[in-house]
Design a protein around this motif. Structure first.
Motif, PDB file in Angstrom:
ATOM      1  N   ASP A  13      18.035  -3.109  10.590  1.00  0.00           N
ATOM      2  CA  ASP A  13      16.917  -2.405  11.234  1.00  0.00           C
ATOM      3  C   ASP A  13      17.023  -0.887  11.095  1.00  0.00           C
ATOM      4  N   GLY A  14      17.829  -0.417  10.163  1.00  0.00           N
ATOM      5  CA  GLY A  14      17.936   1.022   9.918  1.00  0.00           C
ATOM      6  C   GLY A  14      16.748   1.539   9.128  1.00  0.00           C
ATOM      7  N   PRO A  15      16.620   2.879   9.062  1.00  0.00           N
ATOM      8  CA  PRO A  15      15.514   3.461   8.288  1.00  0.00           C
ATOM      9  C   PRO A  15      15.731   3.276   6.784  1.00  0.00           C
ATOM     10  N   PHE A  16      14.640   3.310   6.024  1.00  0.00           N
ATOM     11  CA  PHE A  16      14.762   3.218   4.574  1.00  0.00           C
ATOM     12  C   PHE A  16      15.525   4.435   4.050  1.00  0.00           C
ATOM     13  N   THR A  17      16.321   4.218   3.032  1.00  0.00           N
ATOM     14  CA  THR A  17      17.052   5.305   2.393  1.00  0.00           C
ATOM     15  C   THR A  17      16.850   5.177   0.893  1.00  0.00           C
ATOM     16  N   TYR A  18      16.328   6.229   0.301  1.00  0.00           N
ATOM     17  CA  TYR A  18      16.105   6.200  -1.141  1.00  0.00           C
ATOM     18  C   TYR A  18      17.097   7.123  -1.836  1.00  0.00           C
ATOM     19  N   LYS A  19      17.820   6.547  -2.770  1.00  0.00           N
ATOM     20  CA  LYS A  19      18.711   7.332  -3.626  1.00  0.00           C
ATOM     21  C   LYS A  19      17.964   7.592  -4.925  1.00  0.00           C
ATOM     22  N   LYS A  20      17.737   8.848  -5.218  1.00  0.00           N
ATOM     23  CA  LYS A  20      16.908   9.221  -6.363  1.00  0.00           C
ATOM     24  C   LYS A  20      17.551   8.847  -7.696  1.00  0.00           C
ATOM     25  N   THR A  21      16.730   8.882  -8.731  1.00  0.00           N
ATOM     26  CA  THR A  21      17.239   8.690 -10.089  1.00  0.00           C
ATOM     27  C   THR A  21      18.109   9.888 -10.468  1.00  0.00           C
ATOM     28  N   ARG A  22      18.810   9.751 -11.568  1.00  0.00           N
ATOM     29  CA  ARG A  22      19.692  10.829 -12.019  1.00  0.00           C
ATOM     30  C   ARG A  22      18.894  12.112 -12.281  1.00  0.00           C
ATOM     31  N   ASN A  23      17.701  11.987 -12.857  1.00  0.00           N
ATOM     32  CA  ASN A  23      16.857  13.173 -13.078  1.00  0.00           C
ATOM     33  C   ASN A  23      16.285  13.706 -11.770  1.00  0.00           C
ATOM     34  N   GLY A  24      15.971  12.800 -10.861  1.00  0.00           N
ATOM     35  CA  GLY A  24      15.527  13.206  -9.526  1.00  0.00           C
ATOM     36  C   GLY A  24      14.055  13.542  -9.390  1.00  0.00           C
ATOM     37  N   ASP A  25      13.329  13.661 -10.509  1.00  0.00           N
ATOM     38  CA  ASP A  25      11.920  14.037 -10.382  1.00  0.00           C
ATOM     39  C   ASP A  25      11.044  13.203 -11.320  1.00  0.00           C
ATOM     40  N   THR A  26      11.362  11.928 -11.414  1.00  0.00           N
ATOM     41  CA  THR A  26      10.605  11.046 -12.300  1.00  0.00           C
ATOM     42  C   THR A  26       9.403  10.453 -11.559  1.00  0.00           C
ATOM     43  N   GLU A  27       8.581   9.746 -12.306  1.00  0.00           N
ATOM     44  CA  GLU A  27       7.423   9.078 -11.704  1.00  0.00           C
ATOM     45  C   GLU A  27       7.881   8.092 -10.623  1.00  0.00           C
ATOM     46  N   PRO A  74      25.540   8.308 -18.951  1.00  0.00           N
ATOM     47  CA  PRO A  74      24.866   9.167 -19.934  1.00  0.00           C
ATOM     48  C   PRO A  74      24.464   8.454 -21.223  1.00  0.00           C
ATOM     49  N   GLY A  75      25.251   7.460 -21.648  1.00  0.00           N
ATOM     50  CA  GLY A  75      24.921   6.770 -22.895  1.00  0.00           C
ATOM     51  C   GLY A  75      23.819   5.733 -22.742  1.00  0.00           C
ATOM     52  N   ILE A  76      23.472   5.383 -21.496  1.00  0.00           N
ATOM     53  CA  ILE A  76      22.397   4.421 -21.221  1.00  0.00           C
ATOM     54  C   ILE A  76      21.156   5.201 -20.781  1.00  0.00           C
ATOM     55  N   ASN A  77      21.379   6.057 -19.766  1.00  0.00           N
ATOM     56  CA  ASN A  77      20.376   7.039 -19.351  1.00  0.00           C
ATOM     57  C   ASN A  77      19.012   6.451 -18.984  1.00  0.00           C
ATOM     58  N   LEU A  78      19.033   5.348 -18.253  1.00  0.00           N
ATOM     59  CA  LEU A  78      17.770   4.844 -17.702  1.00  0.00           C
ATOM     60  C   LEU A  78      17.504   5.590 -16.393  1.00  0.00           C
ATOM     61  N   GLN A  79      16.243   5.686 -16.038  1.00  0.00           N
ATOM     62  CA  GLN A  79      15.889   6.355 -14.780  1.00  0.00           C
ATOM     63  C   GLN A  79      15.805   5.297 -13.685  1.00  0.00           C
ATOM     64  N   VAL A  80      16.882   5.154 -12.931  1.00  0.00           N
ATOM     65  CA  VAL A  80      16.989   4.061 -11.962  1.00  0.00           C
ATOM     66  C   VAL A  80      17.338   4.616 -10.582  1.00  0.00           C
ATOM     67  N   GLY A  81      16.530   4.285  -9.606  1.00  0.00           N
ATOM     68  CA  GLY A  81      16.806   4.652  -8.227  1.00  0.00           C
ATOM     69  C   GLY A  81      17.298   3.446  -7.435  1.00  0.00           C
ATOM     70  N   CYS A  82      17.592   3.673  -6.165  1.00  0.00           N
ATOM     71  CA  CYS A  82      18.065   2.565  -5.320  1.00  0.00           C
ATOM     72  C   CYS A  82      17.445   2.739  -3.936  1.00  0.00           C
ATOM     73  N   LEU A  83      16.710   1.719  -3.513  1.00  0.00           N
ATOM     74  CA  LEU A  83      16.059   1.795  -2.200  1.00  0.00           C
ATOM     75  C   LEU A  83      16.650   0.743  -1.271  1.00  0.00           C
ATOM     76  N   THR A  84      17.300   1.235  -0.208  1.00  0.00           N
ATOM     77  CA  THR A  84      17.924   0.353   0.786  1.00  0.00           C
ATOM     78  C   THR A  84      17.374   0.724   2.162  1.00  0.00           C
ATOM     79  N   ARG A  85      17.882   0.041   3.162  1.00  0.00           N
ATOM     80  CA  ARG A  85      17.738   0.564   4.524  1.00  0.00           C
ATOM     81  C   ARG A  85      19.016   1.380   4.763  1.00  0.00           C
ATOM     82  N   THR A  86      19.859   1.035   5.749  1.00  0.00           N
ATOM     83  CA  THR A  86      21.083   1.815   5.948  1.00  0.00           C
ATOM     84  C   THR A  86      21.970   1.692   4.702  1.00  0.00           C
ATOM     85  N   PRO A  87      22.409   2.812   4.138  1.00  0.00           N
ATOM     86  CA  PRO A  87      23.216   2.732   2.913  1.00  0.00           C
ATOM     87  C   PRO A  87      24.569   2.046   3.135  1.00  0.00           C
TER      88      PRO A  87
END
Ligand SMILES: [Zn+2]
Length: 435
Positions: free
Chosen positions: A255-269, A303-316
């Protein structure tokens, strides 16, 4: 419609997700073995998952697929034959990946193989030993303190043999070949929020996307943490160019708040879409920058894969006391929280699906909206009331440089209103897509 209302409407799905967790909870999963296969078989009753068996010894970048681990039982008995801990009560009692053992040992020796949590003396901690051969038991610290001097019979009925590692995959074909990756880990035994909540959410998200004829192709991975993503990436390098973005799903049932961990670039779509969905979710949330630690986003973002991947959880992970203990159980995750998380994920994908860039075909001053029936409530076929401000924002910023998502962010209006306004303007031939 507000987030809470939609979540309430989604209550039935929340119950279904919870029921799936209840079904999967007793299974002893690990990074390899029958527990993972059994888990994926159950998921397959909901969605047409494909499984891949990757043999022990397969080289995957700098790693090697380990031997397969299976366990049938484990216990400690004291010299009077009394059971101290039993795998049948909780599969967390066995150190995950423990080598087989059948011995009688002194208390002193036994203690070198026991794992407890002093901070939470009634809970059984979850521990693994994947890459170092060892045997061990996890138990409540309160019980540990009661152990008396003497000999103990220890039995771990496990096998560690050549076999394979099982990866689950589902591709939901879209109108375009460009892909969105959705990844969840399947390697934890009886732990609900950490692993089962992600499996449940991905299952129902995939089911709903498959019914919606999406624009993007969605690739769902149900894989063991770390070694699973490394293996999938090593064996599928040819597919990476098609993956536009990705998200790692886990820890969505507390029941914790959502927590979004940004992609490595941080400013993607993707970052913008997640932040927009959270801003308009009606619940609190937190945003973190990318760090090269956590779940499989760290492999996808190497760095060799370099996909733009974030992670959305509740409490980390690591930030709730129940994390990696027997208290991450069926009481800790809630159907309504799972449903609410599913709504947020659905909104993120609805934004990505609907995000386009347009050109205003009547850019010299405002077009006369009243003449086109756009200057009042749209009646009849549409229940949604047309937002006048959304119309003006879309017209003004459809200059080939701003996507609808950017317009939504700049205006502070919900993406759905902006998308609806664009649909109305398209219908009146006032916009054309920039491709
Ligand atoms: Zn974990």
């Amino acid at each position: 419609m507000s987030g809470s209302l939609q979540a309430a409407g989604n209550g039935g799905v929340g119950q279904e997700m919870y029921r799936l967790i209840v079904e999967l909870y007793p299974i002893c999963r690990s990074i390899t073995g029958d527990g993972v296969r059994q888990t994926l078989d159950i998921v397959r009753q909901h969605i047409p998952l494909t499984t891949h068996e990757v043999p022990t010894g397969t080289r995957v970048f700098d790693w090697v697929v380990p031997r397969e681990w299976n366990i049938r039982g484990a216990y400690i008995k004291d010299s009077k034959g009394r059971t101290i801990v039993d795998f049948d009560d909780s599969n967390l009692h066995a150190l995950n990946y423990s080598i087989p053992v059948r011995e009688t040992v002194s208390l002193e020796e036994l203690k070198q193989h026991l794992f407890t949590s002093e901070r939470h003396p009634e809970w059984v901690p979850y521990r693994t030993s994947y890459y170092r051969e060892d045997w061990g038991f996890c138990m409540a610290h309160s019980r540990y303190l009661e152990l008396e001097d003497g000999d103990y019979e220890v039995t771990i009925d496990s096998t560690l043999e050549n076999g394979s590692m099982t990866l689950g995959e589902l591709v939901v074909k879209g109108q375009r070949s460009e892909e969105i990756l959705v990844s969840t880990h399947t390697c934890h035994p009886s732990l609900c929020n950490d692993n089962l909540s992600g499996i449940a959410l991905c299952t129902f998200l995939a089911k709903q996307l498959a019914e919606s004829r999406p624009r993007y192709t969605y690739r769902f991975l149900f894989i063991p943490g770390t070694i699973g993503s490394i293996t999938w990436l090593a064996l599928n390098e040819d597919k990476l160019a098609n993956i536009r973005m990705g998200i790692v799903v886990t820890l969505v049932g507390d029941d914790g708040p959502f927590t979004y961990k940004k992609t490595r670039n941080g400013d993607t779509e993707l970052d913008s879409a997640v932040l927009h969905a959270l801003e308009h979710s009606g619940s609190g949330y937190d945003v973190r920058q990318f760090i090269p630690y956590g779940y499989d986003e760290r492999q996808y973002s190497s760095p060799g894969i370099n996909l733009q991947v974030g992670c959305l959880t509740r409490t980390p992970f690591g930030e709730f006391p129940q994390y990696h203990t027997s208290a991450d159980n069926l009481d800790f995750v809630k159907a309504d929280k799972l449903a609410e998380a599913l709504v947020v994920y659905q909104r993120i994908f609805a934004i990505l699906e609907g995000n386009r860039t347009y050109r205003n075909r009547n850019p010299k001053c405002e077009p006369q909206l009243g003449r086109r029936g756009l200057y009042d409530k749209i009646g009849g076929e549409n229940e949604r009331q047309l937002n006048q401000m959304a119309i003006l924002w879309v017209l003004n910023y459809s200059d080939e440089k701003h996507s609808l998502l950017q317009i939504a962010q700049q205006s502070g209006l919900p993406f759905a209103d902006i998308r609806f306004a664009a649909d109305m303007l398209l219908r009146c031939d006032l916009l054309e897509e920039v491709v």
